[in-house]
Design a protein around this motif. Structure first.
Motif, PDB file in Angstrom:
ATOM      1  N   ARG A  64      -8.367   8.085   5.953  1.00 14.69           N
ATOM      2  CA  ARG A  64      -9.260   7.308   6.828  1.00 14.69           C
ATOM      3  C   ARG A  64     -10.586   8.028   7.034  1.00 14.69           C
ATOM      4  O   ARG A  64     -11.637   7.395   7.083  1.00 14.69           O
ATOM      5  CB  ARG A  64      -8.568   7.016   8.153  1.00 14.69           C
ATOM      6  CG  ARG A  64      -7.401   6.069   7.979  1.00 14.69           C
ATOM      7  CD  ARG A  64      -6.677   5.814   9.269  1.00 14.69           C
ATOM      8  NE  ARG A  64      -5.450   5.086   8.976  1.00 14.69           N
ATOM      9  CZ  ARG A  64      -4.437   4.985   9.802  1.00 14.69           C
ATOM     10  NH1 ARG A  64      -4.503   5.532  10.999  1.00 14.69           N
ATOM     11  NH2 ARG A  64      -3.354   4.324   9.458  1.00 14.69           N
TER      12      ARG A  64
ATOM     13  N   TYR B 243      -5.292  -1.478   3.953  1.00 13.64           N
ATOM     14  CA  TYR B 243      -4.433  -1.184   5.103  1.00 13.64           C
ATOM     15  C   TYR B 243      -5.142  -0.232   6.071  1.00 13.64           C
ATOM     16  O   TYR B 243      -5.191  -0.467   7.286  1.00 13.64           O
ATOM     17  CB  TYR B 243      -3.099  -0.574   4.637  1.00 13.64           C
ATOM     18  CG  TYR B 243      -2.316   0.036   5.769  1.00 13.64           C
ATOM     19  CD1 TYR B 243      -1.588  -0.770   6.654  1.00 13.64           C
ATOM     20  CD2 TYR B 243      -2.326   1.411   5.975  1.00 13.64           C
ATOM     21  CE1 TYR B 243      -0.891  -0.204   7.709  1.00 13.64           C
ATOM     22  CE2 TYR B 243      -1.630   1.978   7.030  1.00 13.64           C
ATOM     23  CZ  TYR B 243      -0.914   1.171   7.894  1.00 13.64           C
ATOM     24  OH  TYR B 243      -0.231   1.730   8.938  1.00 13.64           O
ATOM     25  N   HIS B 244      -5.712   0.846   5.535  1.00 11.88           N
ATOM     26  CA  HIS B 244      -6.357   1.836   6.396  1.00 11.88           C
ATOM     27  C   HIS B 244      -7.634   1.281   7.027  1.00 11.88           C
ATOM     28  O   HIS B 244      -7.955   1.621   8.178  1.00 11.88           O
ATOM     29  CB  HIS B 244      -6.626   3.122   5.623  1.00 11.88           C
ATOM     30  CG  HIS B 244      -5.374   3.892   5.333  1.00 11.88           C
ATOM     31  ND1 HIS B 244      -4.602   4.449   6.320  1.00 11.88           N
ATOM     32  CD2 HIS B 244      -4.746   4.180   4.169  1.00 11.88           C
ATOM     33  CE1 HIS B 244      -3.561   5.056   5.792  1.00 11.88           C
ATOM     34  NE2 HIS B 244      -3.621   4.901   4.474  1.00 11.88           N
TER      35      HIS B 244
ATOM     36  N   GLN C   9      -4.993  -1.864  -2.042  1.00 11.56           N
ATOM     37  CA  GLN C   9      -4.124  -2.266  -0.936  1.00 11.56           C
ATOM     38  C   GLN C   9      -4.016  -1.150   0.109  1.00 11.56           C
ATOM     39  O   GLN C   9      -3.972  -1.416   1.310  1.00 11.56           O
ATOM     40  CB  GLN C   9      -2.709  -2.631  -1.443  1.00 11.56           C
ATOM     41  CG  GLN C   9      -2.676  -3.865  -2.312  1.00 11.56           C
ATOM     42  CD  GLN C   9      -3.006  -3.559  -3.784  1.00 11.56           C
ATOM     43  OE1 GLN C   9      -3.404  -2.453  -4.153  1.00 11.56           O
ATOM     44  NE2 GLN C   9      -2.870  -4.577  -4.631  1.00 11.56           N
ATOM     45  N   ARG C  10      -3.963   0.096  -0.356  1.00  4.63           N
ATOM     46  CA  ARG C  10      -3.883   1.223   0.581  1.00  4.63           C
ATOM     47  C   ARG C  10      -5.172   1.331   1.392  1.00  4.63           C
ATOM     48  O   ARG C  10      -5.146   1.514   2.598  1.00  4.63           O
ATOM     49  CB  ARG C  10      -3.625   2.526  -0.168  1.00  4.63           C
ATOM     50  CG  ARG C  10      -3.403   3.692   0.798  1.00  4.63           C
ATOM     51  CD  ARG C  10      -3.165   5.000   0.112  1.00  4.63           C
ATOM     52  NE  ARG C  10      -1.991   4.928  -0.762  1.00  4.63           N
ATOM     53  CZ  ARG C  10      -1.710   5.822  -1.687  1.00  4.63           C
ATOM     54  NH1 ARG C  10      -2.513   6.855  -1.885  1.00  4.63           N
ATOM     55  NH2 ARG C  10      -0.643   5.705  -2.430  1.00  4.63           N
TER      56      ARG C  10
ATOM     57  N   ALA D 236     -11.954   1.781  -2.771  1.00  5.28           N
ATOM     58  CA  ALA D 236     -10.769   2.170  -3.550  1.00  5.28           C
ATOM     59  C   ALA D 236     -11.177   2.733  -4.911  1.00  5.28           C
ATOM     60  O   ALA D 236     -10.640   3.754  -5.351  1.00  5.28           O
ATOM     61  CB  ALA D 236      -9.840   0.973  -3.719  1.00  5.28           C
TER      62      ALA D 236
ATOM     63  N   VAL E  81      -7.979   5.339  -5.277  1.00  4.51           N
ATOM     64  CA  VAL E  81      -6.699   5.013  -4.641  1.00  4.51           C
ATOM     65  C   VAL E  81      -6.526   3.496  -4.712  1.00  4.51           C
ATOM     66  O   VAL E  81      -7.501   2.757  -4.883  1.00  4.51           O
ATOM     67  CB  VAL E  81      -6.625   5.503  -3.177  1.00  4.51           C
ATOM     68  CG1 VAL E  81      -6.667   7.012  -3.095  1.00  4.51           C
ATOM     69  CG2 VAL E  81      -7.717   4.896  -2.336  1.00  4.51           C
TER      70      VAL E  81
ATOM     71  N   HIS F 193      -5.512  10.561  10.057  1.00  2.00           N
ATOM     72  CA  HIS F 193      -5.126  10.403   8.648  1.00  2.00           C
ATOM     73  C   HIS F 193      -6.297  10.808   7.752  1.00  2.00           C
ATOM     74  O   HIS F 193      -7.397  10.269   7.872  1.00  2.00           O
ATOM     75  CB  HIS F 193      -4.728   8.949   8.387  1.00  2.00           C
ATOM     76  CG  HIS F 193      -3.972   8.778   7.113  1.00  2.00           C
ATOM     77  ND1 HIS F 193      -4.577   8.865   5.886  1.00  2.00           N
ATOM     78  CD2 HIS F 193      -2.664   8.531   6.887  1.00  2.00           C
ATOM     79  CE1 HIS F 193      -3.675   8.671   4.943  1.00  2.00           C
ATOM     80  NE2 HIS F 193      -2.501   8.473   5.527  1.00  2.00           N
TER      81      HIS F 193
END
Length: 194
Positions: A21, A50-51, A46-47, A38, A43, A18
């Motif tokens: 990542r 997650y990563h 939360q994204r 972030a 970005v 990804h």
């Protein structure tokens, strides 16, 4: 933190597939929280969170501490290594490749030398890029054609005979260590010439 990590597990390779990542790992050259990463990458937190969890499951990042930010406690992450190099063996799932490597020692050595060369080059590139070091290096590539297996064997014999005196003349017990490699293998894309 280790300087370099060879990715040899399929789950780690999948985690690196990804692009976000990979950006997160680059940003984590210094320990940081999901919120900091972030903001830097623009970005949603939360994204990134997650990563980061997926990278942690793949054992590519680890927790290194916490810090208070207002009413929140942020978890700090860092990669397990500064640089990741994907081992070619991780993508070779077919059992026939393992059998072929086990049966052909010089072919196995070629694969292992290629992997080591990739690792060494990545470490040296990082030293040049991030530490400003001037890296003294040289590389030579040549194509040679052998009419017979006997010619190839004689070439290797002559090469080794010539290399011994050179190593003895210029090599010393002290000083900076350098690695010298020679590989002889058929050009996988070459066609024999008459």
């Amino acid at each position: 933190m280790k300087r370099i990590e060879s990715v040899t597990r399929p789950e780690a390779l999948q985690a690196l597939a990804h692009p976000l990542r990979v950006q997160i790992l680059e940003r984590l050259r210094e320990p940081a929280s999901a919120a900091t990463v972030a903001r830097d990458l623009r970005v949603p937190r939360q994204r990134v969170n997650y990563h980061l969890k997926e990278l942690e499951k793949a054992r590519l990042v680890r927790l290194v501490g916490e810090r208070r930010s207002g009413n929140f406690i942020e978890t700090l992450y860092e990669p397990v290594a500064r640089t990741f190099v994907v081992s070619p063996r991780v993508a070779w799932a077919h059992p026939r490749r393992a059998v072929a490597m086990a049966e052909q020692f010089s072919l196995e050595q070629l694969v292992l030398l290629g992997e080591r060369l990739q690792r060494d080059a990545a470490v040296l590139l990082d030293r040049a890029a991030f530490e400003g070091e001037q890296i003294a290096s040289a590389s030579v590539e040549a194509e040679v054609r052998f009419a017979t297996a006997q010619d190839r064997a004689e070439f290797m014999k002559a090469y080794l005979a010539a290399l011994g005196p050179l190593l003895k003349k210029y090599g010393t017990a002290g000083g900076a260590p350098y690695r010298v490699l020679l590989s002889v293998y058929p050009d996988p894309e070459g066609e024999p010439r008459e």
